[in-house]
Motif scaffolding. Structure first.
Motif, PDB file in Angstrom:
ATOM      1  N   LYS A  79       9.244 -23.583  19.811  1.00  0.00           N
ATOM      2  CA  LYS A  79       9.636 -24.582  20.807  1.00  0.00           C
ATOM      3  C   LYS A  79       9.089 -25.939  20.375  1.00  0.00           C
ATOM      4  O   LYS A  79       8.030 -26.020  19.771  1.00  0.00           O
ATOM      5  CB  LYS A  79       9.075 -24.226  22.178  1.00  0.00           C
ATOM      6  CG  LYS A  79       9.513 -22.873  22.701  1.00  0.00           C
ATOM      7  CD  LYS A  79       8.796 -22.558  24.014  1.00  0.00           C
ATOM      8  CE  LYS A  79       9.161 -21.171  24.517  1.00  0.00           C
ATOM      9  NZ  LYS A  79       8.424 -20.822  25.751  1.00  0.00           N
ATOM     10  N   ASP A  80       9.820 -26.972  20.743  1.00  0.00           N
ATOM     11  CA  ASP A  80       9.364 -28.329  20.423  1.00  0.00           C
ATOM     12  C   ASP A  80       8.376 -28.785  21.490  1.00  0.00           C
ATOM     13  O   ASP A  80       8.647 -29.669  22.294  1.00  0.00           O
ATOM     14  CB  ASP A  80      10.552 -29.282  20.349  1.00  0.00           C
ATOM     15  CG  ASP A  80      10.156 -30.632  19.775  1.00  0.00           C
ATOM     16  OD1 ASP A  80       9.017 -30.762  19.307  1.00  0.00           O
ATOM     17  OD2 ASP A  80      10.996 -31.551  19.794  1.00  0.00           O
ATOM     18  N   GLU A  81       7.205 -28.136  21.499  1.00  0.00           N
ATOM     19  CA  GLU A  81       6.218 -28.407  22.527  1.00  0.00           C
ATOM     20  C   GLU A  81       5.140 -29.353  21.998  1.00  0.00           C
ATOM     21  O   GLU A  81       4.624 -29.172  20.896  1.00  0.00           O
ATOM     22  CB  GLU A  81       5.566 -27.106  23.009  1.00  0.00           C
ATOM     23  CG  GLU A  81       6.541 -26.181  23.746  1.00  0.00           C
ATOM     24  CD  GLU A  81       5.846 -24.957  24.299  1.00  0.00           C
ATOM     25  OE1 GLU A  81       4.663 -24.748  23.959  1.00  0.00           O
ATOM     26  OE2 GLU A  81       6.491 -24.215  25.063  1.00  0.00           O
ATOM     27  N   VAL A  82       4.811 -30.349  22.806  1.00  0.00           N
ATOM     28  CA  VAL A  82       3.801 -31.325  22.402  1.00  0.00           C
ATOM     29  C   VAL A  82       2.464 -30.648  22.150  1.00  0.00           C
ATOM     30  O   VAL A  82       1.743 -30.989  21.212  1.00  0.00           O
ATOM     31  CB  VAL A  82       3.662 -32.430  23.475  1.00  0.00           C
ATOM     32  CG1 VAL A  82       2.498 -33.356  23.143  1.00  0.00           C
ATOM     33  CG2 VAL A  82       4.950 -33.231  23.585  1.00  0.00           C
ATOM     34  N   GLY A  83       2.129 -29.641  22.967  1.00  0.00           N
ATOM     35  CA  GLY A  83       0.851 -28.957  22.805  1.00  0.00           C
ATOM     36  C   GLY A  83       0.692 -28.312  21.442  1.00  0.00           C
ATOM     37  O   GLY A  83      -0.348 -28.439  20.799  1.00  0.00           O
ATOM     38  N   ASP A  84       1.731 -27.617  20.977  1.00  0.00           N
ATOM     39  CA  ASP A  84       1.685 -26.992  19.658  1.00  0.00           C
ATOM     40  C   ASP A  84       1.586 -28.049  18.570  1.00  0.00           C
ATOM     41  O   ASP A  84       0.854 -27.892  17.586  1.00  0.00           O
ATOM     42  CB  ASP A  84       2.931 -26.137  19.423  1.00  0.00           C
ATOM     43  CG  ASP A  84       2.855 -24.796  20.133  1.00  0.00           C
ATOM     44  OD1 ASP A  84       1.770 -24.458  20.643  1.00  0.00           O
ATOM     45  OD2 ASP A  84       3.877 -24.086  20.185  1.00  0.00           O
ATOM     46  N   ARG A  85       2.342 -29.126  18.747  1.00  0.00           N
ATOM     47  CA  ARG A  85       2.339 -30.198  17.746  1.00  0.00           C
ATOM     48  C   ARG A  85       0.953 -30.817  17.627  1.00  0.00           C
ATOM     49  O   ARG A  85       0.422 -30.973  16.525  1.00  0.00           O
ATOM     50  CB  ARG A  85       3.365 -31.255  18.157  1.00  0.00           C
ATOM     51  CG  ARG A  85       3.358 -32.506  17.308  1.00  0.00           C
ATOM     52  CD  ARG A  85       4.327 -33.521  17.903  1.00  0.00           C
ATOM     53  NE  ARG A  85       4.263 -34.784  17.195  1.00  0.00           N
ATOM     54  CZ  ARG A  85       4.925 -35.864  17.582  1.00  0.00           C
ATOM     55  NH1 ARG A  85       5.689 -35.831  18.639  1.00  0.00           N
ATOM     56  NH2 ARG A  85       4.818 -36.986  16.891  1.00  0.00           N
ATOM     57  N   VAL A  86       0.366 -31.152  18.763  1.00  0.00           N
ATOM     58  CA  VAL A  86      -0.957 -31.778  18.760  1.00  0.00           C
ATOM     59  C   VAL A  86      -2.000 -30.838  18.183  1.00  0.00           C
ATOM     60  O   VAL A  86      -2.829 -31.238  17.351  1.00  0.00           O
ATOM     61  CB  VAL A  86      -1.350 -32.218  20.185  1.00  0.00           C
ATOM     62  CG1 VAL A  86      -2.805 -32.680  20.215  1.00  0.00           C
ATOM     63  CG2 VAL A  86      -0.435 -33.334  20.668  1.00  0.00           C
ATOM     64  N   LYS A  87      -1.971 -29.586  18.603  1.00  0.00           N
ATOM     65  CA  LYS A  87      -2.952 -28.624  18.098  1.00  0.00           C
ATOM     66  C   LYS A  87      -2.821 -28.439  16.597  1.00  0.00           C
ATOM     67  O   LYS A  87      -3.816 -28.430  15.868  1.00  0.00           O
ATOM     68  CB  LYS A  87      -2.785 -27.276  18.800  1.00  0.00           C
ATOM     69  CG  LYS A  87      -3.834 -26.243  18.398  1.00  0.00           C
ATOM     70  CD  LYS A  87      -3.701 -24.961  19.217  1.00  0.00           C
ATOM     71  CE  LYS A  87      -4.771 -23.948  18.792  1.00  0.00           C
ATOM     72  NZ  LYS A  87      -4.678 -22.694  19.580  1.00  0.00           N
ATOM     73  N   GLY A  88      -1.572 -28.311  16.129  1.00  0.00           N
ATOM     74  CA  GLY A  88      -1.356 -28.132  14.698  1.00  0.00           C
ATOM     75  C   GLY A  88      -1.863 -29.300  13.884  1.00  0.00           C
ATOM     76  O   GLY A  88      -2.546 -29.124  12.873  1.00  0.00           O
ATOM     77  N   LEU A  89      -1.549 -30.533  14.308  1.00  0.00           N
ATOM     78  CA  LEU A  89      -2.001 -31.713  13.580  1.00  0.00           C
ATOM     79  C   LEU A  89      -3.514 -31.865  13.656  1.00  0.00           C
ATOM     80  O   LEU A  89      -4.154 -32.319  12.701  1.00  0.00           O
ATOM     81  CB  LEU A  89      -1.311 -32.966  14.125  1.00  0.00           C
ATOM     82  CG  LEU A  89       0.211 -33.014  13.938  1.00  0.00           C
ATOM     83  CD1 LEU A  89       0.800 -34.228  14.641  1.00  0.00           C
ATOM     84  CD2 LEU A  89       0.595 -33.020  12.471  1.00  0.00           C
ATOM     85  N   THR A  90      -4.098 -31.466  14.788  1.00  0.00           N
ATOM     86  CA  THR A  90      -5.542 -31.583  14.953  1.00  0.00           C
ATOM     87  C   THR A  90      -6.298 -30.670  14.009  1.00  0.00           C
ATOM     88  O   THR A  90      -7.358 -31.041  13.480  1.00  0.00           O
ATOM     89  CB  THR A  90      -5.947 -31.267  16.414  1.00  0.00           C
ATOM     90  OG1 THR A  90      -5.303 -32.194  17.287  1.00  0.00           O
ATOM     91  CG2 THR A  90      -7.455 -31.362  16.599  1.00  0.00           C
ATOM     92  N   ILE A  91      -5.765 -29.475  13.766  1.00  0.00           N
ATOM     93  CA  ILE A  91      -6.494 -28.522  12.905  1.00  0.00           C
ATOM     94  C   ILE A  91      -6.125 -28.673  11.432  1.00  0.00           C
ATOM     95  O   ILE A  91      -6.576 -27.906  10.596  1.00  0.00           O
ATOM     96  CB  ILE A  91      -6.321 -27.060  13.377  1.00  0.00           C
ATOM     97  CG1 ILE A  91      -4.818 -26.686  13.486  1.00  0.00           C
ATOM     98  CG2 ILE A  91      -7.013 -26.831  14.700  1.00  0.00           C
ATOM     99  CD1 ILE A  91      -4.241 -26.087  12.285  1.00  0.00           C
ATOM    100  N   GLY A  92      -5.295 -29.691  11.122  1.00  0.00           N
ATOM    101  CA  GLY A  92      -5.079 -30.006   9.714  1.00  0.00           C
ATOM    102  C   GLY A  92      -3.666 -29.901   9.192  1.00  0.00           C
ATOM    103  O   GLY A  92      -3.418 -30.183   8.022  1.00  0.00           O
ATOM    104  N   ALA A  93      -2.703 -29.474  10.024  1.00  0.00           N
ATOM    105  CA  ALA A  93      -1.313 -29.408   9.570  1.00  0.00           C
ATOM    106  C   ALA A  93      -0.823 -30.808   9.203  1.00  0.00           C
ATOM    107  O   ALA A  93      -1.223 -31.797   9.802  1.00  0.00           O
ATOM    108  CB  ALA A  93      -0.428 -28.802  10.649  1.00  0.00           C
ATOM    109  N   ASP A  94       0.050 -30.875   8.211  1.00  0.00           N
ATOM    110  CA  ASP A  94       0.545 -32.166   7.734  1.00  0.00           C
ATOM    111  C   ASP A  94       1.879 -32.550   8.353  1.00  0.00           C
ATOM    112  O   ASP A  94       2.242 -33.726   8.383  1.00  0.00           O
ATOM    113  CB  ASP A  94       0.682 -32.124   6.204  1.00  0.00           C
ATOM    114  CG  ASP A  94      -0.642 -31.832   5.539  1.00  0.00           C
ATOM    115  OD1 ASP A  94      -1.463 -32.756   5.433  1.00  0.00           O
ATOM    116  OD2 ASP A  94      -0.871 -30.665   5.145  1.00  0.00           O
ATOM    117  N   ASP A  95       2.605 -31.562   8.849  1.00  0.00           N
ATOM    118  CA  ASP A  95       3.899 -31.826   9.468  1.00  0.00           C
ATOM    119  C   ASP A  95       4.278 -30.596  10.277  1.00  0.00           C
ATOM    120  O   ASP A  95       3.649 -29.532  10.150  1.00  0.00           O
ATOM    121  CB  ASP A  95       4.964 -32.096   8.393  1.00  0.00           C
ATOM    122  CG  ASP A  95       6.129 -32.932   8.913  1.00  0.00           C
ATOM    123  OD1 ASP A  95       6.241 -33.103  10.149  1.00  0.00           O
ATOM    124  OD2 ASP A  95       6.928 -33.407   8.091  1.00  0.00           O
TER     125      ASP A  95
END
Length: 227
Positions: free
Chosen positions: A86-102
């Motif tokens: 899902k295009d969820e802001v929570g997943d996006r923020v968590k992923g970028l916070t723990i080091g995901a690049d995109d």
């Protein structure tokens, strides 16, 4: 550009059909591919394979994609593109916070994924590049030089990094916060209006008085349009 045969991509998803789809498409592009259907297997493969890019599903049984991302980042400077159901802001923020690049939301087009892979390679592995040609731009990273329509631009170090970042990610809307993080760095602590100042200066040097090249997407950020 770069030789795709030198690029290693690790695919991690518990859905076999998605792995097969991505493997077929990316191997046809020339990339070296390894795949895993769970987090533990992905980590073990990465230790031997040393991927440049990891395309990583968030929702997996056992070790989820967030935990796998953190472990992969401890192993190397692999670029992680996370896939979310899902295009969820929570997943996006968590992923970028723990080091995901995109990140990309399912379902996604293969063409967009390929464009994001190219962007990650250009951003994070410039030593693999000879010269990047994107529309009217030529980027020679070794010389820190950008040519526009055949003319070399006179750019400060920050202007160079910002314009390179915008061009490489052309077609993608980039928020001021993301630009600050990726160009100035997470620990910069500056104000977002500095992005406006540099965008204005770059537009002047490009002769982009009508903002047709570097577009302002109201309320969202900036996007380079090359079409």
């Amino acid at each position: 550009m770069y030789d795709a045969r030198e690029i290693k991509i690790l695919l991690v998803d518990d859905e076999a059909s998605i792995l097969e789809f991505l493997e077929l498409g990316l191997e046809n592009e020339g990339f070296q591919i390894m795949k895993a259907q769970d987090g533990i297997s992905a980590i073990n493969i990465a230790k031997q394979f040393h991927p440049h890019i990891a395309i990583l599903d968030v929702m997996m049984p056992g070790m989820d994609g967030f935990e796998v991302c953190k472990m992969l980042k401890k192993l190397s400077d692999v670029a992680v593109i996370m896939l979310t159901a899902k295009d969820e802001v929570g997943d996006r923020v968590k992923g970028l916070t723990i080091g995901a690049d995109d990140y990309m939301a399912k379902p996604f087009s293969f063409e967009e994924l390929l464009a994001r892979i190219h962007a990650r390679i250009r951003n994070q592995f410039p030593h693999l590049l000879n010269e990047v040609v994107v529309g009217p731009f030529q980027i020679k990273d070794g010389r820190k030089e950008i040519r526009f329509k055949g003319e070399t631009l006179t750019l400060s170090t920050t202007e160079y990094e910002l314009l390179k970042y915008l061009v490489i990610n052309h077609g993608i809307v980039l928020s001021k916060a993301k630009i600050l993080d990726d160009v100035w760095g997470y620990d910069f602590g500056g104000q977002e209006n500095i992005v406006e100042v540099y965008i204005r200066a770059i537009r002047e040097k490009l002769g982009d008085t009508e903002h047709q090249l570097i577009r302002t997407i109201r309320g969202s950020g900036y996007r380079v349009d090359l079409s």
